[in-house]
Design an enzyme around this catalytic site. Sequence first.
Site, PDB file in Angstrom:
ATOM      1  CG  ASP A  65       5.081  -1.099   2.483  1.00 37.58           C
ATOM      2  OD1 ASP A  65       4.095  -0.880   2.906  1.00 37.58           O
ATOM      3  OD2 ASP A  65       5.693  -2.046   2.291  1.00 37.58           O
ATOM      4  CG  HIS A  66       0.659   4.337   4.725  1.00 37.77           C
ATOM      5  ND1 HIS A  66       1.023   4.582   6.024  1.00 37.77           N
ATOM      6  CD2 HIS A  66      -0.164   5.484   4.578  1.00 37.77           C
ATOM      7  CE1 HIS A  66       0.390   5.598   6.690  1.00 37.77           C
ATOM      8  NE2 HIS A  66      -0.190   6.321   5.519  1.00 37.77           N
ATOM      9  NE  ARG A  67       3.020  -3.576   3.737  1.00 41.12           N
ATOM     10  CZ  ARG A  67       3.788  -4.791   2.960  1.00 41.12           C
ATOM     11  NH1 ARG A  67       3.266  -6.003   3.412  1.00 41.12           N
ATOM     12  NH2 ARG A  67       4.649  -5.020   2.021  1.00 41.12           N
ATOM     13  CB  VAL A  87       6.975   4.707   5.860  1.00 40.66           C
ATOM     14  CG1 VAL A  87       7.575   6.028   5.927  1.00 40.66           C
ATOM     15  CG2 VAL A  87       8.163   3.795   5.785  1.00 40.66           C
ATOM     16  N   PRO A 124       0.835  -1.264   0.045  1.00 41.22           N
ATOM     17  CG  PRO A 124      -0.242  -1.252   2.009  1.00 41.22           C
ATOM     18  CD  PRO A 124       1.063  -1.657   1.279  1.00 41.22           C
TER      19      PRO A 124
END
Length: 423
Positions: free
Chosen positions: A395-397, A399, A219
């Site tokens: 990667d929003h998981r 960061v 994501p």
Amino acid sequence: MRRDVTLPEVSENVAEATVVKVLVAPGETVKADQPLLEVETDKALFELPSPEGGVVAEVLVKAGDRIAVGQVLLRLEAAEGPAERTLPAETAAPPKAAAALPPALGPSSPSSKEGPSPDPSPPARGALSSPASPAVRKLARELGVDLSSVRGTGPRGRITLEDVKARAKALLSAPAAGRAAASRPLPDFSRWGSVRREPFSTVRRVTAEAMAHAWSVVPQVTQHDRADLTSVEAFRRKAGAGGKGDAGTLTVTAFVVKVAALALRAFPALNASVDAERMEAIFKDYVHVGVAVDTEHGLLVPVLRDADRKGLREIARELRELAEKARLRRLSPSELEGGTFTVSNLGGIGGTAFSPIVSWPQVAILGVSRAEILPRWNGEAFEPRPFLPLSLSYDHRLVDGALGARFLRHVCEGLEDPWNLVL
Ligand code: CAO
């Protein structure tokens, strides 16, 4: 004595290859280490050496054949003599093999020995896999399981039959929508006009698989910013004026790689990977920066190792060498592996911003667009300044937005005042 020559496990993540050329014919006498076949994997073109001297009894493949690890390719009538030399299947790296010529990894083809793909979508080639026995490979083939997506739980990380079954189960229980994406049939385009089909090259295929995988599992968010390049440009001009020709050598890309590498030290979360299965972050104590290189064969991403510890000149020189090797398809597989972050500079072509795709299993990629002179308000008046547009996808998981924005600001400030970094 007859001896089967099989395709060894040339690299940890490679299960298949293509025969490019058969270099010997039945009846021909060959020496140990003499190249028998030219073979192309996703990562490299290399020559398969003869495990021992003898006479070629049979050649079972031809140019263009897809071959699997462990498959018998030729039969040799071994020369009488001392004990056989064997080619250890699991360690036979692209056989010292003649200059492992060319590789082919897209930006998302970093190698990782870490975890498995967390999701059931097809994994990136060159992603990950562990050694597997022939029985395990057979079962994987039967169940349609890609071994590069399976974590080995056996001794020394070997993939067991149970691992393959568990993966097959996960695939079957995957959301239908995820599976449907790959299998939806194409319309018949010829209904609307003539069409032409062309098979993907190896590089195109690897890039396609890696991008699709990264896009489906990461994501991602892209954050944009701009760095005032006045100091960098002054430095480059000065270096050029020194008569060493460094203005040409110390490219914008070299500065960005160096500054990003130092920023990664300060922001370890952007130099990490996500193990989604264990819900863990894997932080790396090394900073290896992949640099996207546009070549006539497609996109290749050689890796500049320990960029945080190297001087600017060394980075610039290595970059030039790696880009040159990429264009000549002379990179070795090891030069394409292990990246922890990627820099993609499209500024030589143009553009004001773009959204690079995170190169899984990395968690961030920095896109660089074309520097241009823009007006900057100095409190009293506008002054013309060169600005470099930067686009960070992350990667929003792992960061969060604030961290991504801070990291990118840090990079911009590093470029605006390189002395800060040095100090
Ligand atoms: N802004 C303004 N000018 C730039 C620039 C930027 N961001 N980046 C490069 N330039 C200039 C250079 O200074 C050079 O100008 P001169 O010819 O006047 O010296 C010219 O553009 C060509 O430079 P280059 O592209 O060779 O620059 P480089 O050596 O810094 O880059 C490399 C090397 C390998 C990054 C580059 O050649 C390349 O392949 N870029 C494409 C990467 C790519 O395809 N990314 C997409 C990946 S996702 O599909």
